[in-house]
Design a protein around this motif. Structure first.
Motif, short mmCIF file in Angstrom:
data_model
loop_
_atom_site.label_atom_id
_atom_site.label_comp_id
_atom_site.label_asym_id
_atom_site.label_seq_id
_atom_site.Cartn_x
_atom_site.Cartn_y
_atom_site.Cartn_z
N HIS A 143 -3.05 0.17 -3.49
CA HIS A 143 -1.88 -0.70 -3.57
C HIS A 143 -1.06 -0.26 -4.78
O HIS A 143 -1.61 0.07 -5.83
CB HIS A 143 -2.29 -2.17 -3.75
N THR A 149 0.85 -1.19 0.00
CA THR A 149 0.00 0.00 0.00
C THR A 149 0.88 1.24 0.00
O THR A 149 2.06 1.19 0.37
CB THR A 149 -0.93 0.05 1.22
N GLU A 185 -3.72 0.11 -7.68
CA GLU A 185 -4.90 -0.74 -7.62
C GLU A 185 -5.64 -0.48 -6.33
O GLU A 185 -5.02 -0.43 -5.26
CB GLU A 185 -4.49 -2.21 -7.71
N ARG A 186 -6.94 -0.34 -6.42
CA ARG A 186 -7.77 -0.14 -5.22
C ARG A 186 -7.90 -1.47 -4.49
O ARG A 186 -8.00 -2.52 -5.10
CB ARG A 186 -9.15 0.38 -5.59
N ASP A 187 -7.94 -1.38 -3.18
CA ASP A 187 -8.14 -2.55 -2.33
C ASP A 187 -9.56 -3.08 -2.54
O ASP A 187 -10.52 -2.31 -2.61
CB ASP A 187 -7.91 -2.17 -0.87
N ASP A 188 -9.70 -4.40 -2.63
CA ASP A 188 -11.01 -5.02 -2.84
C ASP A 188 -11.96 -4.81 -1.67
O ASP A 188 -13.17 -4.75 -1.84
CB ASP A 188 -10.87 -6.52 -3.10
N HIS A 189 -11.41 -4.69 -0.46
CA HIS A 189 -12.23 -4.61 0.74
C HIS A 189 -12.42 -3.18 1.25
O HIS A 189 -13.38 -2.91 1.97
CB HIS A 189 -11.64 -5.48 1.85
N ASP A 190 -11.50 -2.30 0.91
CA ASP A 190 -11.59 -0.91 1.36
C ASP A 190 -11.06 -0.03 0.23
O ASP A 190 -9.85 0.09 0.04
CB ASP A 190 -10.78 -0.69 2.64
N ARG A 191 -11.94 0.57 -0.52
CA ARG A 191 -11.59 1.33 -1.71
C ARG A 191 -10.72 2.56 -1.42
O ARG A 191 -10.15 3.15 -2.33
CB ARG A 191 -12.86 1.77 -2.46
#
Length: 148
Positions: A83, A42, A73-79
């Motif tokens: 990353h 991140t 890339e955006r985190d799948d669980h917390d936009r």
């Protein structure tokens, strides 16, 4: 130590410059390369490792992304969490540059005998440990993920 670091940086700068990189950009690429098979961290993790602010890391990431060496890339669980991941081009470039870096490092270390190398390694490890655990931070911890 500062003089040695400056001389070392001066040796590496022409190689990095030929590839459109700075020492700080190279360090980001190396850190991502060493981050396991995903080659991703991140923005906050990278900022903490590099002892820079989130905005400083964002500036570095902008340049590397423009060169197509990393992607965001955006985190799948917390936009809110971003990353940074090496691209194939970034991975190839950092591997190429690391080969040159290690060769320079080996030439430098070859000026010391085996006992001197072991002593240097131990002393540098002790100094790094001391700096990491002395309770003082050079850059305050700031979250880069938009959460309060």
């Amino acid at each position: 130590m500062y003089r040695i670091a400056t001389l070392w940086k001066t040796r590496l700068e022409p190689l990095l410059k030929r590839h459109g990189l700075t020492a700080t950009g190279f360090h980001v690429l190396v850190t991502l390369r060493q981050a396991g098979p995903a080659h991703s961290l991140t923005t906050g993790e990278l900022a903490a490792l590099d002892l820079v602010t989130c905005s400083g890391m964002t500036t570095r990431a902008d340049k590397l992304e423009q060169q197509r060496l990393i992607v965001r890339e955006r985190d799948d669980h917390d936009r809110r969490i971003i990353h940074l991941r090496l691209t194939e081009h970034g991975l190839d470039l950092v591997d190429h540059l690391l080969a040159h870096y290690r060769a320079c490092e080996q030439r430098l270390l070859a000026t010391l005998d085996a006992d001197e190398q072991r002593t240097l390694s131990k002393l540098l490890g002790s100094m790094e440990h001391s700096l990491r655990h002395d309770g003082q931070t050079l850059v305050p911890h700031v979250r880069c993920d938009g959460r309060d």
